[in-house]
Design an enzyme around this catalytic site. Structure first.
Site, mmCIF file in Angstrom:
data_model
loop_
_atom_site.group_PDB
_atom_site.id
_atom_site.type_symbol
_atom_site.label_atom_id
_atom_site.label_comp_id
_atom_site.label_asym_id
_atom_site.label_seq_id
_atom_site.Cartn_x
_atom_site.Cartn_y
_atom_site.Cartn_z
ATOM 1 N N HIS A 1 0.808 -1.222 0.000
ATOM 2 C CA HIS A 1 0.000 0.000 0.000
ATOM 3 C C HIS A 1 0.844 1.276 0.000
ATOM 4 O O HIS A 1 0.303 2.375 0.005
ATOM 5 C CB HIS A 1 -0.917 0.016 1.231
ATOM 6 C CG HIS A 1 -0.151 0.153 2.520
ATOM 7 N ND1 HIS A 1 0.363 -0.939 3.174
ATOM 8 C CD2 HIS A 1 0.210 1.233 3.243
ATOM 9 C CE1 HIS A 1 0.998 -0.530 4.259
ATOM 10 N NE2 HIS A 1 0.930 0.786 4.322
HETATM 11 C C1 UD1 Z 1 -1.221 5.169 6.612
HETATM 12 C C2 UD1 Z 1 0.194 5.518 7.083
HETATM 13 C C3 UD1 Z 1 1.153 4.388 6.719
HETATM 14 C C4 UD1 Z 1 0.637 3.057 7.237
HETATM 15 C C5 UD1 Z 1 -0.773 2.839 6.691
HETATM 16 C C6 UD1 Z 1 -1.381 1.540 7.150
HETATM 17 C C7 UD1 Z 1 0.728 7.935 6.988
HETATM 18 C C8 UD1 Z 1 1.532 8.940 6.272
HETATM 19 N N1 UD1 Z 1 0.686 6.721 6.416
HETATM 20 O O1 UD1 Z 1 -1.188 5.112 5.189
HETATM 21 O O2 UD1 Z 1 2.406 4.648 7.316
HETATM 22 O O3 UD1 Z 1 1.486 2.028 6.792
HETATM 23 O O4 UD1 Z 1 -1.588 3.925 7.152
HETATM 24 O O5 UD1 Z 1 -2.625 1.375 6.568
HETATM 25 O O6 UD1 Z 1 0.190 8.226 8.022
HETATM 26 N N2 UD1 Z 1 -8.749 5.198 3.373
HETATM 27 C C9 UD1 Z 1 -9.930 4.530 3.474
HETATM 28 N N3 UD1 Z 1 -10.377 4.206 4.725
HETATM 29 C C10 UD1 Z 1 -9.688 4.524 5.843
HETATM 30 C C11 UD1 Z 1 -8.481 5.231 5.725
HETATM 31 C C12 UD1 Z 1 -8.020 5.563 4.477
HETATM 32 O O7 UD1 Z 1 -10.585 4.202 2.501
HETATM 33 O O8 UD1 Z 1 -10.147 4.170 6.946
HETATM 34 C C13 UD1 Z 1 -8.250 5.548 2.030
HETATM 35 C C14 UD1 Z 1 -8.560 6.956 1.641
HETATM 36 O O9 UD1 Z 1 -8.852 6.977 0.294
HETATM 37 C C15 UD1 Z 1 -7.260 7.675 1.881
HETATM 38 C C16 UD1 Z 1 -6.229 6.585 1.583
HETATM 39 O O10 UD1 Z 1 -6.845 5.380 2.015
HETATM 40 O O11 UD1 Z 1 -7.099 8.778 1.078
HETATM 41 C C17 UD1 Z 1 -4.944 6.781 2.328
HETATM 42 O O12 UD1 Z 1 -5.164 6.872 3.731
HETATM 43 P P1 UD1 Z 1 -4.108 7.612 4.710
HETATM 44 O O13 UD1 Z 1 -4.506 7.500 6.111
HETATM 45 O O14 UD1 Z 1 -3.811 8.961 4.178
HETATM 46 O O15 UD1 Z 1 -2.782 6.796 4.506
HETATM 47 P P2 UD1 Z 1 -2.505 5.225 4.308
HETATM 48 O O16 UD1 Z 1 -2.127 5.026 2.911
HETATM 49 O O17 UD1 Z 1 -3.558 4.371 4.906
#
Ligand code: UD1
Length: 371
Positions: A214
């Site tokens: 991811h």
């Molecule tokens: C975050 C962490 C990463 C960790 C990962 C585990 C940061 C910079 N990154 O990345 O270190 O390895 O979590 O999962 O903090 N989304 C959903 N549902 C949710 C949360 C997110 O659909 O509950 C989607 C959204 O489209 C969002 C994307 O995932 O834009 C990214 O989510 P985000 O929390 O920004 O970062 P991760 O890629 O999950």
């Protein structure tokens, strides 16, 4: 109660690190612990299921910030967290890992401290000192800045101590305590073994590889993602690959119209089910940080789909091999494992299930002598 401590969680990899500390503080009658969830992760599969599996109570406060660009997300967390600091006036805040919530809350606490013109609250960082030296990773920014703001730095491996010392951190603020995430793993391993997930997915022990991916560095670029998936396609001719898909990866696969029908795609799993899948896998392919460490403790070979790792002990001592994004390397290292030549390792010092105990004792002693 004499001391008030806030523990911050926000995203999936935080929950298994915060849980053992939260439980351990219950043994201290003088300490009141508040659990704050920023809401960075909000899907049931990325958040609520972990509270259930790890037996964490509902958070004292939920900031509900949700997804946004990194700056907006960080700013929202800071704004909301500051209100909690003003209301609760904690003696110490604890942040874990390297996600945006980690940095946002540490920064908010540091600013609040200036505002109040008192040397409080103290800031403690769990999993301090890890460095990939790759500034393109948002986590690297979070790690470095959080460490710069923290008073107490708890490390998981000796290299982390060296990194902090080189950055000028005073030695008496650094504590090599081991890996608190492994406390959770050892505590829940037996329970995970009873999970029915293998049956549900019609899988047999050792008959599949487990994949997670991811990182923006892997999934946000069409050519990179396509290359990795193609290599996985070759491996899938020899062994089934099970892939719990993170929402970000799901979105990008769809956007780039990349076919993945040769992989067994499933929804993101809870803590216990995922642990069971790791325990029974032939090997693991991942770009996660924590999974490199968990496979080391479980003795399962791990191929890391990144150019570097901030957790070098998993390579020098554990079962981890860094294969990067090079398809040939990914395929050849997978073949070695399939031919019975998987990497063997051992367990790093202090990854023994007692890290929370060490952390809480240090924190308690520190609070007593500094307040
Ligand atoms: C975050 C962490 C990463 C960790 C990962 C585990 C940061 C910079 N990154 O990345 O270190 O390895 O979590 O999962 O903090 N989304 C959903 N549902 C949710 C949360 C997110 O659909 O509950 C989607 C959204 O489209 C969002 C994307 O995932 O834009 C990214 O989510 P985000 O929390 O920004 O970062 P991760 O890629 O999950």
């Amino acid at each position: 109660m004499k001391y008030k401590i806030i523990i911050v969680v926000g995203a999936r990899p935080n929950f298994m690190k915060a849980a053992p500390i939260y439980q351990e503080f219950k043994k201290y009658p003088e300490i009141e612990t508040l659990l704050i969830h920023t809401g960075q992760h909000y899907d049931k599969n990325l958040s609520k299921v972990f509270f259930d599996d790890l037996k964490l109570p509902r958070p004292t406060f939920h900031l509900g910030v949700g997804s946004a660009s990194h700056s907006i997300q960080t700013a929202r967390i800071m704004t909301e967290f500051e209100k909690i600091l003003m209301k609760e006036e904690p003696n110490l805040i604890m942040v874990v890992g390297d996600v945006n919530s980690t940095l946002a809350c540490a920064l908010s606490a540091a600013k609040y401290r200036c505002l109040r013109k008192v040397y409080q609250p103290l800031i403690a960082h769990i999993e301090a000192g890890l460095r990939s030296f790759d500034w393109r990773m948002p986590e690297e920014i979070n790690r470095k800045l959080t460490d710069a703001l923290s008073d107490l730095l708890f490390t998981t491996e000796p290299q982390a101590n060296d990194n902090l010392l080189k950055e000028g951190v005073e030695p008496n603020r650094i504590f090599y305590v081991g890996n608190v995430m492994i406390d959770s793993l050892l505590r829940f391993r037996a329970q995970a073994k009873n999970s029915k997930i293998l049956k549900k997915l019609k899988l047999k022990k050792n008959s599949y590889a487990l994949l997670t991916m991811h990182r923006p560095g892997n999934v946000d670029d069409k050519a990179d993602l396509k290359n990795i998936i193609q290599a996985l396609g070759k491996i899938a001719n020899s062994i089934k690959i099970v892939f719990p898909v993170h929402p970000r990866t799901q979105k990008m696969l769809k956007r780039f119209r990349i076919k993945v029908n040769f992989l067994k795609l499933i929804s993101p799993l809870g803590y216990l089910e995922f642990l069971k899948l790791m325990i029974e896998a032939k090997f693991v392919l991942t770009d996660s940080g924590g999974i490199q460490e968990e496979t080391t403790v479980l003795g399962i070979p791990c191929l890391t789909l990144r150019e570097n790792t901030e957790r070098p002990i998993t390579v020098s001592v554990g079962t981890n091999i860094i294969v990067g994004k090079d398809p040939q390397r990914i395929i050849s290292e997978s073949k070695k494992i399939l031919n019975g030549k998987g990497k063997k390792g051992s367990i790093p010092e202090f990854w023994d299930g007692r890290t929370a105990e060490r952390i809480c004792k240090i924190v308690y002693d520190y609070l007593r002598t500094h307040h």
